[in-house]
Design a protein around this motif. Structure first.
Motif, mmCIF file in Angstrom:
data_model
loop_
_atom_site.group_PDB
_atom_site.id
_atom_site.type_symbol
_atom_site.label_atom_id
_atom_site.label_comp_id
_atom_site.label_asym_id
_atom_site.label_seq_id
_atom_site.Cartn_x
_atom_site.Cartn_y
_atom_site.Cartn_z
ATOM 1 N N THR A 214 10.790 14.291 -0.858
ATOM 2 C CA THR A 214 10.581 15.360 -0.140
ATOM 3 C C THR A 214 9.763 15.171 1.049
ATOM 4 O OG1 THR A 214 8.718 16.315 -1.264
ATOM 5 C CG2 THR A 214 10.756 16.828 -2.231
ATOM 6 N N ALA A 215 9.963 16.112 2.201
ATOM 7 C CA ALA A 215 9.405 15.843 3.438
ATOM 8 C C ALA A 215 7.691 16.006 3.136
ATOM 9 C CB ALA A 215 9.752 16.911 4.418
ATOM 10 N N GLU A 216 7.376 16.733 2.365
ATOM 11 C CA GLU A 216 6.023 17.221 1.902
ATOM 12 C C GLU A 216 5.197 15.916 1.250
ATOM 13 O OE1 GLU A 216 8.466 19.185 0.922
ATOM 14 O OE2 GLU A 216 8.179 20.830 1.930
ATOM 15 N N LEU A 217 5.835 15.032 0.420
ATOM 16 C CA LEU A 217 5.387 14.095 -0.080
ATOM 17 C C LEU A 217 5.226 12.795 0.906
ATOM 18 C CD1 LEU A 217 6.934 13.998 -3.720
ATOM 19 C CD2 LEU A 217 4.591 14.154 -3.162
ATOM 20 N N SER A 218 6.376 12.754 1.561
ATOM 21 C CA SER A 218 6.363 11.751 2.562
ATOM 22 C C SER A 218 5.196 11.892 3.616
ATOM 23 C CB SER A 218 7.545 11.651 3.388
ATOM 24 O OG SER A 218 8.751 11.605 2.486
ATOM 25 N N ILE A 219 5.025 13.279 3.887
ATOM 26 C CA ILE A 219 3.895 13.360 4.847
ATOM 27 C C ILE A 219 2.462 13.263 4.341
ATOM 28 C CG2 ILE A 219 2.960 15.291 6.316
ATOM 29 C CD1 ILE A 219 5.629 16.314 7.009
ATOM 30 N N ALA B 251 13.019 -1.354 4.190
ATOM 31 C CA ALA B 251 14.350 -0.952 5.331
ATOM 32 C C ALA B 251 13.378 0.156 6.295
ATOM 33 C CB ALA B 251 15.395 -0.356 4.612
ATOM 34 N N TYR B 252 12.436 0.974 5.548
ATOM 35 C CA TYR B 252 11.995 2.065 6.389
ATOM 36 C C TYR B 252 10.765 1.671 7.108
ATOM 37 C CZ TYR B 252 15.415 4.791 3.658
ATOM 38 O OH TYR B 252 16.673 5.288 3.157
ATOM 39 N N MET B 253 9.971 0.758 6.450
ATOM 40 C CA MET B 253 8.730 0.673 6.919
ATOM 41 C C MET B 253 8.522 -0.012 8.544
ATOM 42 S SD MET B 253 5.922 1.578 5.466
ATOM 43 C CE MET B 253 4.665 0.588 6.058
ATOM 44 N N PRO B 254 9.459 -0.945 8.797
ATOM 45 C CA PRO B 254 9.579 -1.679 10.148
ATOM 46 C C PRO B 254 9.829 -0.278 11.057
ATOM 47 C CG PRO B 254 10.720 -2.915 8.786
ATOM 48 C CD PRO B 254 10.329 -1.775 7.849
ATOM 49 N N VAL B 255 10.765 0.443 10.904
ATOM 50 C CA VAL B 255 11.025 1.598 11.736
ATOM 51 C C VAL B 255 10.016 2.411 11.937
ATOM 52 C CG1 VAL B 255 12.813 3.586 12.006
ATOM 53 C CG2 VAL B 255 13.544 1.582 11.053
ATOM 54 N N ILE C 31 1.092 -1.212 -0.089
ATOM 55 C CA ILE C 31 -0.099 -0.156 -0.012
ATOM 56 C C ILE C 31 0.854 1.244 -0.045
ATOM 57 C CG2 ILE C 31 -1.650 1.379 1.249
ATOM 58 C CD1 ILE C 31 -3.021 -1.423 2.184
ATOM 59 N N LEU C 32 1.849 1.118 0.893
ATOM 60 C CA LEU C 32 2.750 2.378 0.830
ATOM 61 C C LEU C 32 3.550 2.662 -0.264
ATOM 62 C CD1 LEU C 32 4.432 4.288 2.932
ATOM 63 C CD2 LEU C 32 6.158 2.919 2.474
ATOM 64 N N TYR C 33 4.193 1.481 -1.050
ATOM 65 C CA TYR C 33 4.814 1.668 -2.380
ATOM 66 C C TYR C 33 3.718 2.023 -3.409
ATOM 67 C CZ TYR C 33 7.423 0.055 -6.423
ATOM 68 O OH TYR C 33 8.204 0.180 -7.563
ATOM 69 N N LEU C 34 2.389 1.616 -3.322
ATOM 70 C CA LEU C 34 1.276 2.127 -4.330
ATOM 71 C C LEU C 34 1.030 3.746 -4.119
ATOM 72 C CD1 LEU C 34 -0.805 -1.157 -4.695
ATOM 73 C CD2 LEU C 34 0.895 -0.284 -6.302
ATOM 74 N N LEU C 35 0.946 4.010 -2.924
ATOM 75 C CA LEU C 35 0.897 5.617 -2.667
ATOM 76 C C LEU C 35 1.948 6.128 -3.044
ATOM 77 C CD1 LEU C 35 -0.716 5.073 0.893
ATOM 78 C CD2 LEU C 35 -2.020 5.671 -1.021
ATOM 79 N N PHE C 36 3.097 5.787 -2.993
ATOM 80 C CA PHE C 36 4.098 6.906 -3.578
ATOM 81 C C PHE C 36 3.760 6.653 -5.041
ATOM 82 C CE2 PHE C 36 6.710 6.808 0.575
ATOM 83 C CZ PHE C 36 6.854 7.966 0.758
ATOM 84 N N LEU C 37 3.764 5.642 -5.633
ATOM 85 C CA LEU C 37 3.688 5.585 -7.118
ATOM 86 C C LEU C 37 2.492 6.373 -7.530
ATOM 87 C CD1 LEU C 37 4.018 1.855 -7.975
ATOM 88 C CD2 LEU C 37 5.663 3.870 -8.737
ATOM 89 N N GLY C 38 1.379 6.575 -6.904
ATOM 90 C CA GLY C 38 0.301 7.470 -7.387
ATOM 91 C C GLY C 38 0.763 8.793 -7.105
ATOM 92 N N LEU C 39 1.837 9.243 -6.418
ATOM 93 C CA LEU C 39 2.264 10.463 -6.347
ATOM 94 C C LEU C 39 3.572 10.697 -7.362
ATOM 95 C CD1 LEU C 39 1.870 11.350 -2.577
ATOM 96 C CD2 LEU C 39 0.429 12.287 -4.544
ATOM 97 N N ASN C 40 3.548 9.683 -8.272
ATOM 98 C CA ASN C 40 4.656 9.776 -9.190
ATOM 99 C C ASN C 40 6.134 9.686 -8.585
ATOM 100 O OD1 ASN C 40 4.022 9.707 -11.780
ATOM 101 N ND2 ASN C 40 3.932 11.885 -12.104
ATOM 102 N N VAL C 41 6.131 8.866 -7.452
ATOM 103 C CA VAL C 41 7.275 8.846 -6.798
ATOM 104 C C VAL C 41 7.798 7.108 -6.845
ATOM 105 C CG1 VAL C 41 8.651 8.662 -4.516
ATOM 106 C CG2 VAL C 41 7.125 10.853 -5.195
ATOM 107 N N THR C 42 9.025 6.751 -7.424
ATOM 108 C CA THR C 42 9.169 5.526 -7.681
ATOM 109 C C THR C 42 10.476 5.309 -6.661
ATOM 110 O OG1 THR C 42 8.797 5.338 -9.865
ATOM 111 C CG2 THR C 42 9.885 3.734 -9.037
ATOM 112 N N ALA D 73 8.955 11.730 6.994
ATOM 113 C CA ALA D 73 9.659 12.993 6.547
ATOM 114 C C ALA D 73 11.274 12.655 6.462
ATOM 115 C CB ALA D 73 9.231 14.086 6.996
ATOM 116 N N PHE D 74 11.683 12.034 7.616
ATOM 117 C CA PHE D 74 12.869 11.988 8.188
ATOM 118 C C PHE D 74 13.477 10.901 7.215
ATOM 119 C CE2 PHE D 74 16.252 9.807 10.383
ATOM 120 C CZ PHE D 74 17.354 10.770 10.553
ATOM 121 N N LEU D 75 12.894 9.428 7.225
ATOM 122 C CA LEU D 75 13.566 8.322 6.677
ATOM 123 C C LEU D 75 13.583 8.342 5.116
ATOM 124 C CD1 LEU D 75 11.806 5.407 8.660
ATOM 125 C CD2 LEU D 75 14.409 6.284 8.740
ATOM 126 N N PHE D 76 12.272 8.981 4.605
ATOM 127 C CA PHE D 76 12.299 8.736 3.196
ATOM 128 C C PHE D 76 13.126 9.805 2.322
ATOM 129 C CE2 PHE D 76 8.576 5.953 4.218
ATOM 130 C CZ PHE D 76 8.884 4.893 3.439
#
Length: 136
Positions: free
Chosen positions: A103-108, A69-73, A50-61, A94-97
Motif C-alpha cells: 500500500t502507498a501508506e506502508l511505502s511512505i 528493480a525499484y531502488m535504483p529508480v 536496509i529497505l528490505y529489512l524495514l519492509f520485513l519489520g512492517l510484515n511486508v515480504t 508509493a508509486f513503485l511499490f
C-alpha cells in the motif's frame, strides 16, 4: 592524460569541469578507482538490505527482484530538487511499490524510516570522523 571530451561544457560549467577532474584522477590511479567502485556497490547493497529489512519489520515480504528493480529508480528521485529527497522519494516509493502489492501508506512509512536510518548512520559516521581527527 587529459580526457577532455566536452571542452565547451567543461569550460563553461563548473560542475562539468569538476566531474572531468575527478574522472581524470580515477583514470590515473586505477587501483583506487576499483576500490571506490567496490565501495559504491557495497553501499548500494547495504541500502537495498536496509529497505528490505524495514519492509520485513512492517510484515511486508518483498521479492528481492522488486527491491533491485525499484531502488535504483527511487535513488534517482532523491536528485529532484527537494530537502534531502523528502517528498520525492515518498512519492516514488508509493508509486513503485504498489506494483509489488504494498500500500502507498506502508511505502511512505518505509521511506520516512529509511530517511531516519540514513540520518542515524550519518551522525555515527560524523562522530567517528571527529573522533579520528589528527590531534595537533
Amino acid at each position: 592524460k587529459d580526457v577532455n571530451t566536452h571542452p565547451f561544457l567543461c569550460g563553461k560549467i563548473k560542475f562539468f569541469q569538476k566531474f572531468e577532474d575527478a574522472s581524470n584522477l580515477l583514470l590515473e590511479n586505477k587501483s583506487n578507482a576499483v576500490l571506490i567502485i567496490a565501495y559504491s556497490f557495497l553501499i548500494q547493497i547495504v541500502s537495498f538490505a536496509i529497505l528490505y529489512l524495514l519492509f520485513l519489520g512492517l510484515n511486508v515480504t518483498l521479492l528481492l527482484g522488486d527491491v533491485f528493480a525499484y531502488m535504483p529508480v527511487s535513488s534517482f528521485a532523491t536528485l529532484i530538487p527537494s530537502f534531502n529527497g523528502f517528498g520525492a522519494q515518498e512519492a516514488v516509493y508509493a508509486f513503485l511499490f504498489q506494483n509489488a502489492g504494498v500500500t502507498a501508506e506502508l511505502s511512505i512509512a518505509v521511506s520516512v524510516m529509511q530517511h531516519g536510518v540514513r540520518l542515524i548512520m550519518s551522525l555515527i559516521g560524523g562522530i567517528l570522523i571527529l573522533l579520528n581527527l589528527p590531534r595537533e
